[in-house]
Structure formats: C-alpha cells, structure tokens
Scaffold this active site. Structure first.
Site, PDB file in Angstrom:
ATOM      1  N   ASP A 100       0.806  -1.220   0.000  1.00 46.93           N
ATOM      2  CA  ASP A 100       0.000   0.000   0.000  1.00 46.93           C
ATOM      3  C   ASP A 100       0.842   1.275   0.000  1.00 46.93           C
ATOM      4  O   ASP A 100       0.330   2.347   0.327  1.00 46.93           O
ATOM      5  CB  ASP A 100      -0.949  -0.006   1.205  1.00 46.93           C
ATOM      6  CG  ASP A 100      -2.096  -0.979   0.997  1.00 46.93           C
ATOM      7  OD1 ASP A 100      -2.714  -0.937  -0.086  1.00 46.93           O
ATOM      8  OD2 ASP A 100      -2.366  -1.781   1.904  1.00 46.93           O
ATOM      9  N   ASP A 160      -6.967  -3.032  -6.022  1.00 43.93           N
ATOM     10  CA  ASP A 160      -6.493  -1.789  -5.413  1.00 43.93           C
ATOM     11  C   ASP A 160      -5.020  -1.511  -5.739  1.00 43.93           C
ATOM     12  O   ASP A 160      -4.568  -0.365  -5.741  1.00 43.93           O
ATOM     13  CB  ASP A 160      -6.613  -1.821  -3.887  1.00 43.93           C
ATOM     14  CG  ASP A 160      -7.781  -2.629  -3.368  1.00 43.93           C
ATOM     15  OD1 ASP A 160      -8.319  -3.474  -4.102  1.00 43.93           O
ATOM     16  OD2 ASP A 160      -8.144  -2.428  -2.208  1.00 43.93           O
TER      17      ASP A 160
HETATM   18  N1  GLY Z   1      -7.317  -1.093  -0.181  1.00 44.60           N
HETATM   19  C1  GLY Z   1      -8.312  -1.526   0.681  1.00 44.60           C
HETATM   20  C2  GLY Z   1      -9.694  -1.050   0.401  1.00 44.60           C
HETATM   21  O1  GLY Z   1     -10.017  -0.473  -0.607  1.00 44.60           O
HETATM   22  O2  GLY Z   1     -10.500  -1.299   1.271  1.00 44.60           O
END
Ligand code: GLY
Length: 379
Positions: A100, A160
């Site tokens: 992330d 994501d």
């Molecule tokens: N990246 C995690 C979400 O969108 O919840």
C-alpha cells in the site's frame, strides 16, 4: 436563468468553495480531537476516533487531504499541519511487507514534493519506491498484494494494487531507472488480462502461481461474492486505468477505463443519488449500506476520464460525477458542523464481511472527495 450563487456543473465554484470551507472547519476540529497524539486519524467508529500509525494502509490520506486544503486555501496553517502529518508517514518508506505504499507515500509525500519541492520528500518517495518494487514477481509480472493468507494464496493481487502504479511511474521518471516503469507496465498489463469480466467489472483478487506466473484463483475478500462487483473495487479499476492512460497514452488502458465507467454508470442498481451500495450485487434486503468512498473515487476518476473522451460521453461522465458530488455535499452524506468525529463524509463501508468500518467516515472517502473537487476546479 439561475441565480449566480446556485452551483451547476458549468459553474461549480460555489460547491467547491463551500466544501473546502466545510473541510477546513471539520479538520480544524479533527486536529483538536487528535489531542497531541503522535498518530493519524482513520475513522470515527462506535463514538470513538480511531488513530493509526504509518504502517496502516490509510496513513497517507489525512496528510493528503491537508495538502489539498492547503492547495485550495494557500493558508500557511494548513501547510504546517500537512507537513507535520506527512512526516508521521515517512517511516513507511522502509516497509517491504505492504503493497500500500502508493496510498501511504504518494498521497502524502507526493503532494509535499509537488507543492514544496522539498528534497526530503523526494528522498522518502524514492526509498519507498525501492521497497515497493521488492514485492514484484517477475513470473507473474505483478506486485504481490498481501503477505497474510499464505495458507490460501501464493501470490495474491488485489485490484487496489493498481493505485501504486502512478507512484512507480513517477519514480521511473525521477530516478531514470527503467525498472520502475517495467514493473508498473507489467502489473497494468497482467491486471488488464486477468482481473476483468466481459461486462467490464472486475474481480477483487487474483491469485497467481509465483513460479509459472499463471493465474490460479479469482475471488473476493471484501465484496459480497466471488462473482459480484464490489463497489470500491470498480472505483479502483476505473481510477487506475484512467491514470494509466494519462501516464502512458496506451489505448488499451483507455478502453478499460471506459468499460469500467460504462459498467458503473449504466448499472441498474446504481441508486438515484448515485452513491453506490457497498457492492453492486448485494441483495436489497436488509437495506445494504452505501459506500461514499466508492462514490468519491469514481467521481474523481470520471472528471479526469472526461478529458480523454468524446464530447457526448465526456458530458455523461461529468454529469454522473457532478450528481455524486452534489449528493456527497448534501446533509445526507456530509457531516453537520463538529460532528462525525471531524471527518467530512459519512456513510462509507470499509470491510463489511468483517463487520469492520460499516457506515462510518473514512479518511480515504474525504481524500478522494477533496481530490474530485480540486479536479473539478481545474477542469
Ligand atoms: N485497499 C483496501 C480497500 O479499498 O479497502
């Protein structure tokens, strides 16, 4: 003729200014609610402010929102706050166990670098890009998303993860090292090949065999069902391929951005106020929660995608984004002064399957809402 003060898509200034005034007022309160803790705010759940540290995937969004407020107001108090909270995320640059880093670092230090040109932010970003690149698997040509769930997945990639690629493409330009671009393009290519369905919607997770690089499993973690369309995931896909088209001008990426946009825009279950249910396929009873964060991400992406579209379709994208932003600005979604723990938007859904952050404010809903408004201002 409408009075000049009524905001419209053609004359959105009053809506933008009003929302940034609300953001400034809410966030002044939120900064007080943090009460000197050396942490960052994520949500307000069960009557309590939830604070996190740099390791949390959402750590970059609050500083990012502070930068967007600073960019709009040019008031030094917001720059001071943005710098303070951006520095709290710097240690994330050393993390190699998280995918992330794009959210964490590019939304915080990325804006800091853009708006201050400070060398220290560039250094943090470059170290972080190196850490992120360590998660690349050359056989699967993708960045590994999660380290947890090793008993079920061997090289899981969630939709994501696309949101990291803008950061890696920035790193390629800044450092002159082509590997960052190769990683980004590899990941974009593989995701395009394996994450999407015929109707333009996407899976949440694809697991690859890390030796052969072959996809072995497609399923969901945060959505309603493996074959359903988790709303925020559709938002990440739309945003991701719109951004990738901006960065590369590859028409295949533009095609997918349009396919994602079409899926969302024409979906019969997109509610009248245009704020998605948390999953497009969730049953209607009991009444499912909405996801304001998905709406904010979609609105921001559509405003950009309109710039790459033929006039008639561009107008449809702008109209949908506008309806979403008007809904989010209404009392149904926007917090009353001093409420909502100091966050701007209500009614987002983090992870319903785990009964976590259901119908709450989320720092990333606020961030993409402010980004959408900033984009509208520049449009
Ligand atoms: N990246 C995690 C979400 O969108 O919840």
């Amino acid at each position: 003729m409408k009075p000049a003060s009524v905001p419209t898509l053609e004359n959105p200034g009053a809506l933008i200014d009003d929302n940034f005034a609300v953001a400034a007022s809410q966030y002044a309160g939120l900064l007080k609610n943090i009460n000197g803790a050396d942490k960052l705010p994520r949500t307000f759940e069960h009557g309590k402010l939830v604070l996190i540290d740099y390791k949390d995937w959402t750590s970059g969004f609050f500083p990012g929102s502070l930068w967007l407020i600073y960019e709009h107001t040019r008031e030094s108090r917001w720059k001071r706050a943005a710098l303070d909270y951006t520095r709290r995320v710097a240690s994330a640059a050393k993390l190699t166990d998280s995918h992330d880093l794009g959210f964490m670092l590019y939304c915080s230090h990325g804006h800091a670098c853009r708006l201050t040109r400070g060398r220290e932010h560039r250094e943090v970003l470059i170290e972080g890009a190196r850490s992120l690149a360590s998660r690349f698997n050359p056989a699967a040509r993708t960045l590994r998303s999660w380290d947890h769930g090793a008993d079920r997945w061997r090289h899981p990639v969630i939709i994501d993860n696309l949101m990291n690629l803008e950061y890696l493409l920035w790193a390629a330009r800044e450092t002159g090292e082509p590997r960052y671009r190769e990683i980004a393009i590899g990941h974009a290519h593989q995701t395009l090949a394996h994450h999407f369905r015929q109707d333009g919607s996407c899976y949440h997770l694809v697991d690859y065999d890390p030796e052969s690089g072959v996809p072995v499993l497609k399923e969901t973690y945060q959505g309603y069902a493996n074959e359903s369309a988790w709303a925020r995931g559709q938002g990440w896909a739309l945003y991701g391929y719109t951004m990738l088209y901006r960065e590369t001008r590859n028409p295949l990426y533009l095609r997918q951005a349009h396919a994602s946009a079409r899926f969302i825009r024409t979906h019969p279950r997109l509610p009248e106020d245009r704020i998605p249910l948390w999953d497009f396929d969730v049953p209607s009873a009991p009444v499912p929660p909405r996801d304001a964060s998905a709406a904010a991400i979609i609105a921001s992406a559509l405003i950009e995608l309109a710039d790459y579209s033929e006039p008639d379709i561009a107008q449809r994208y702008r109209e949908l984004a506008w309806r979403q932003l008007v809904s989010l600005s209404s009392p149904a979604y926007r917090a009353a002064p001093g409420e909502n723990g100091g966050f701007i938007l209500k009614h987002s859904t983090g992870n319903l399957n785990r009964n976590s952050e259901v119908d709450v404010p989320l720092n990333y809903a606020d961030y993409y809402f402010l980004e959408a408004l900033s984009r509208l201002k520049k449009a």
